[in-house]
Scaffold this motif. Structure first.
Motif, PDB file in Angstrom:
ATOM      1  N   GLU A  86      78.097  17.420  29.478  1.00 33.98           N
ATOM      2  CA  GLU A  86      76.967  16.990  28.658  1.00 33.98           C
ATOM      3  C   GLU A  86      75.652  17.618  29.096  1.00 33.98           C
ATOM      4  O   GLU A  86      74.726  17.745  28.295  1.00 33.98           O
ATOM      5  CB  GLU A  86      76.865  15.467  28.640  1.00 33.98           C
ATOM      6  N   ALA A  87      75.559  18.045  30.344  1.00 33.66           N
ATOM      7  CA  ALA A  87      74.344  18.712  30.826  1.00 33.66           C
ATOM      8  C   ALA A  87      74.130  20.038  30.103  1.00 33.66           C
ATOM      9  O   ALA A  87      72.991  20.445  29.883  1.00 33.66           O
ATOM     10  CB  ALA A  87      74.427  18.940  32.333  1.00 33.66           C
ATOM     11  N   ASP A  88      75.232  20.704  29.699  1.00 32.29           N
ATOM     12  CA  ASP A  88      75.130  21.973  28.974  1.00 32.29           C
ATOM     13  C   ASP A  88      76.460  22.261  28.291  1.00 32.29           C
ATOM     14  O   ASP A  88      77.249  23.084  28.768  1.00 32.29           O
ATOM     15  CB  ASP A  88      74.759  23.113  29.925  1.00 32.29           C
ATOM     16  N   PRO A  89      76.718  21.606  27.153  1.00 27.85           N
ATOM     17  CA  PRO A  89      78.007  21.770  26.479  1.00 27.85           C
ATOM     18  C   PRO A  89      78.332  23.217  26.101  1.00 27.85           C
ATOM     19  O   PRO A  89      79.475  23.639  26.167  1.00 27.85           O
ATOM     20  CB  PRO A  89      77.874  20.907  25.221  1.00 27.85           C
ATOM     21  N   SER A  90      77.331  23.985  25.740  1.00 25.19           N
ATOM     22  CA  SER A  90      77.591  25.362  25.303  1.00 25.19           C
ATOM     23  C   SER A  90      78.057  26.254  26.466  1.00 25.19           C
ATOM     24  O   SER A  90      78.648  27.307  26.234  1.00 25.19           O
ATOM     25  CB  SER A  90      76.356  25.958  24.639  1.00 25.19           C
ATOM     26  N   ALA A  91      77.811  25.842  27.698  1.00 29.67           N
ATOM     27  CA  ALA A  91      78.244  26.641  28.849  1.00 29.67           C
ATOM     28  C   ALA A  91      79.760  26.660  28.995  1.00 29.67           C
ATOM     29  O   ALA A  91      80.300  27.515  29.687  1.00 29.67           O
ATOM     30  CB  ALA A  91      77.617  26.095  30.126  1.00 29.67           C
ATOM     31  N   TRP A  92      80.444  25.764  28.341  1.00 26.33           N
ATOM     32  CA  TRP A  92      81.893  25.641  28.501  1.00 26.33           C
ATOM     33  C   TRP A  92      82.671  26.274  27.356  1.00 26.33           C
ATOM     34  O   TRP A  92      83.891  26.214  27.336  1.00 26.33           O
ATOM     35  CB  TRP A  92      82.272  24.171  28.658  1.00 26.33           C
ATOM     36  N   GLY A  93      81.973  26.891  26.416  1.00 27.96           N
ATOM     37  CA  GLY A  93      82.660  27.515  25.296  1.00 27.96           C
ATOM     38  C   GLY A  93      82.498  29.017  25.295  1.00 27.96           C
ATOM     39  O   GLY A  93      81.880  29.600  26.192  1.00 27.96           O
ATOM     40  N   LEU A  94      83.048  29.638  24.307  1.00 29.69           N
ATOM     41  CA  LEU A  94      82.931  31.079  24.150  1.00 29.69           C
ATOM     42  C   LEU A  94      81.687  31.400  23.340  1.00 29.69           C
ATOM     43  O   LEU A  94      81.409  30.770  22.327  1.00 29.69           O
ATOM     44  CB  LEU A  94      84.167  31.639  23.441  1.00 29.69           C
ATOM     45  N   GLU A  95      80.940  32.375  23.803  1.00 29.31           N
ATOM     46  CA  GLU A  95      79.744  32.859  23.101  1.00 29.31           C
ATOM     47  C   GLU A  95      78.776  31.735  22.753  1.00 29.31           C
ATOM     48  O   GLU A  95      78.209  31.702  21.669  1.00 29.31           O
ATOM     49  CB  GLU A  95      80.149  33.632  21.844  1.00 29.31           C
ATOM     50  N   GLY A  96      78.629  30.795  23.653  1.00 29.81           N
ATOM     51  CA  GLY A  96      77.632  29.758  23.472  1.00 29.81           C
ATOM     52  C   GLY A  96      78.025  28.630  22.546  1.00 29.81           C
ATOM     53  O   GLY A  96      77.264  27.695  22.368  1.00 29.81           O
ATOM     54  N   ALA A  97      79.199  28.688  21.916  1.00 28.00           N
ATOM     55  CA  ALA A  97      79.641  27.615  21.035  1.00 28.00           C
ATOM     56  C   ALA A  97      80.108  26.440  21.887  1.00 28.00           C
ATOM     57  O   ALA A  97      80.836  26.626  22.857  1.00 28.00           O
ATOM     58  CB  ALA A  97      80.766  28.088  20.131  1.00 28.00           C
ATOM     59  N   ALA A  98      79.679  25.243  21.543  1.00 29.62           N
ATOM     60  CA  ALA A  98      80.038  24.052  22.314  1.00 29.62           C
ATOM     61  C   ALA A  98      81.345  23.460  21.803  1.00 29.62           C
ATOM     62  O   ALA A  98      81.380  22.885  20.721  1.00 29.62           O
ATOM     63  CB  ALA A  98      78.921  23.023  22.227  1.00 29.62           C
ATOM     64  N   PRO A  99      82.419  23.596  22.563  1.00 33.71           N
ATOM     65  CA  PRO A  99      83.682  22.994  22.151  1.00 33.71           C
ATOM     66  C   PRO A  99      83.668  21.493  22.419  1.00 33.71           C
ATOM     67  O   PRO A  99      82.870  21.018  23.232  1.00 33.71           O
ATOM     68  CB  PRO A  99      84.707  23.690  23.050  1.00 33.71           C
ATOM     69  N   PRO A 100      84.536  20.737  21.777  1.00 35.59           N
ATOM     70  CA  PRO A 100      84.626  19.306  22.086  1.00 35.59           C
ATOM     71  C   PRO A 100      85.041  19.110  23.553  1.00 35.59           C
ATOM     72  O   PRO A 100      85.817  19.896  24.105  1.00 35.59           O
ATOM     73  CB  PRO A 100      85.715  18.790  21.149  1.00 35.59           C
ATOM     74  N   PHE A 101      84.521  18.063  24.161  1.00 38.88           N
ATOM     75  CA  PHE A 101      84.799  17.801  25.567  1.00 38.88           C
ATOM     76  C   PHE A 101      86.288  17.741  25.854  1.00 38.88           C
ATOM     77  O   PHE A 101      86.763  18.295  26.857  1.00 38.88           O
ATOM     78  CB  PHE A 101      84.123  16.501  26.016  1.00 38.88           C
ATOM     79  N   GLU A 102      87.039  17.086  25.015  1.00 36.34           N
ATOM     80  CA  GLU A 102      88.472  16.921  25.265  1.00 36.34           C
ATOM     81  C   GLU A 102      89.200  18.259  25.345  1.00 36.34           C
ATOM     82  O   GLU A 102      90.192  18.384  26.060  1.00 36.34           O
ATOM     83  CB  GLU A 102      89.113  16.022  24.203  1.00 36.34           C
ATOM     84  N   GLU A 103      88.699  19.275  24.654  1.00 40.11           N
ATOM     85  CA  GLU A 103      89.335  20.594  24.698  1.00 40.11           C
ATOM     86  C   GLU A 103      89.097  21.304  26.022  1.00 40.11           C
ATOM     87  O   GLU A 103      89.915  22.121  26.436  1.00 40.11           O
ATOM     88  CB  GLU A 103      88.814  21.483  23.566  1.00 40.11           C
ATOM     89  N   VAL A 104      87.990  21.027  26.672  1.00 40.05           N
ATOM     90  CA  VAL A 104      87.629  21.753  27.894  1.00 40.05           C
ATOM     91  C   VAL A 104      87.601  20.869  29.136  1.00 40.05           C
ATOM     92  O   VAL A 104      87.256  21.340  30.222  1.00 40.05           O
ATOM     93  CB  VAL A 104      86.271  22.472  27.728  1.00 40.05           C
ATOM     94  N   LYS A 105      87.969  19.595  28.973  1.00 40.99           N
ATOM     95  CA  LYS A 105      87.890  18.645  30.082  1.00 40.99           C
ATOM     96  C   LYS A 105      88.625  19.153  31.325  1.00 40.99           C
ATOM     97  O   LYS A 105      88.079  19.130  32.431  1.00 40.99           O
ATOM     98  CB  LYS A 105      88.445  17.285  29.670  1.00 40.99           C
ATOM     99  N   ASP A 106      89.838  19.650  31.177  1.00 40.89           N
ATOM    100  CA  ASP A 106      90.599  20.123  32.336  1.00 40.89           C
ATOM    101  C   ASP A 106      89.917  21.307  33.001  1.00 40.89           C
ATOM    102  O   ASP A 106      89.865  21.394  34.230  1.00 40.89           O
ATOM    103  CB  ASP A 106      92.027  20.488  31.940  1.00 40.89           C
ATOM    104  N   HIS A 107      89.372  22.201  32.194  1.00 41.66           N
ATOM    105  CA  HIS A 107      88.670  23.364  32.757  1.00 41.66           C
ATOM    106  C   HIS A 107      87.410  22.918  33.504  1.00 41.66           C
ATOM    107  O   HIS A 107      87.137  23.412  34.601  1.00 41.66           O
ATOM    108  CB  HIS A 107      88.313  24.356  31.648  1.00 41.66           C
TER     109      HIS A 107
END
Length: 138
Positions: A86-107
C-alpha cells in the motif's frame, strides 16, 4: 574478513557443515568434468586442488548453516506485506501498473523477507566486527 568472522562464530557455536551436503556439492561441481585431468585443471584455474576445494565448500556450508540458524526464524506477516504494498502499489507491477495485492502478495512477502534476512545478517556481522580485533596489512 566478514566470512572469516562468520566462520569463527559458527565454530564457536559448535556449528559444522553437513558432510553429505558438502559431498553432494563437490559431486555436482565435479560431474561437469568427467575426465580427472580436466577436473584438476579446472580446479587449478580457480586456485584450488581437490582438498582445498572441499575445504572451501565446507567453509561455505558452515557459514550458510550459521546464517540459516540466525535468520531462519524471520517471517513476514500479511499485514507487513500489505503495508509495503500500500505504500507504493505501482512498485509491484510491470511498467508502473498497480496489480491487485492478492496477485503479488507472495512476491511482496519474498522481497520483504529477503530484506529482513539481509538486515539480520548485516547486524550479525556488525556485532562480530565490533568485538573482533581485525588487522589488515597492505
Amino acid at each position: 574478513i566478514d566470512r572469516e568472522l562468520l566462520l569463527e562464530e559458527a565454530i564457536a557455536r559448535g556449528i559444522a557443515a553437513d558432510t553429505r551436503q558438502v559431498e553432494w556439492a563437490y559431486d555436482q561441481a565435479r560431474r561437469e568434468y568427467p575426465d580427472d585431468q580436466a577436473w584438476r585443471d579446472h580446479l587449478a584455474e580457480e586456485g584450488f586442488d581437490q582438498d582445498s576445494f572441499k575445504a572451501e565448500l565446507r567453509i561455505q556450508h558452515t557459514v550458510s548453516t550459521l546464517l540459516q540458524r540466525e535468520v531462519g526464524g524471520i517471517s513476514v506477516s500479511d499485514e507487513e506485506a500489505r503495508s509495503a504494498y500500500e505504500a507504493d502499489p505501482s512498485a509491484w507491477g510491470l511498467e508502473g501498473a498497480a496489480p491487485p495485492f492478492e496477485e503479488v502478495k507472495d512476491h511482496v512477502r519474498e522481497v520483504l523477507l529477503r530484506r529482513k534476512r539481509d538486515e539480520a545478517t548485516r547486524t550479525l556481522v556488525s556485532r562480530l566486527r565490533a568485538r573482533a580485533r581485525i588487522e589488515t596489512y597492505l
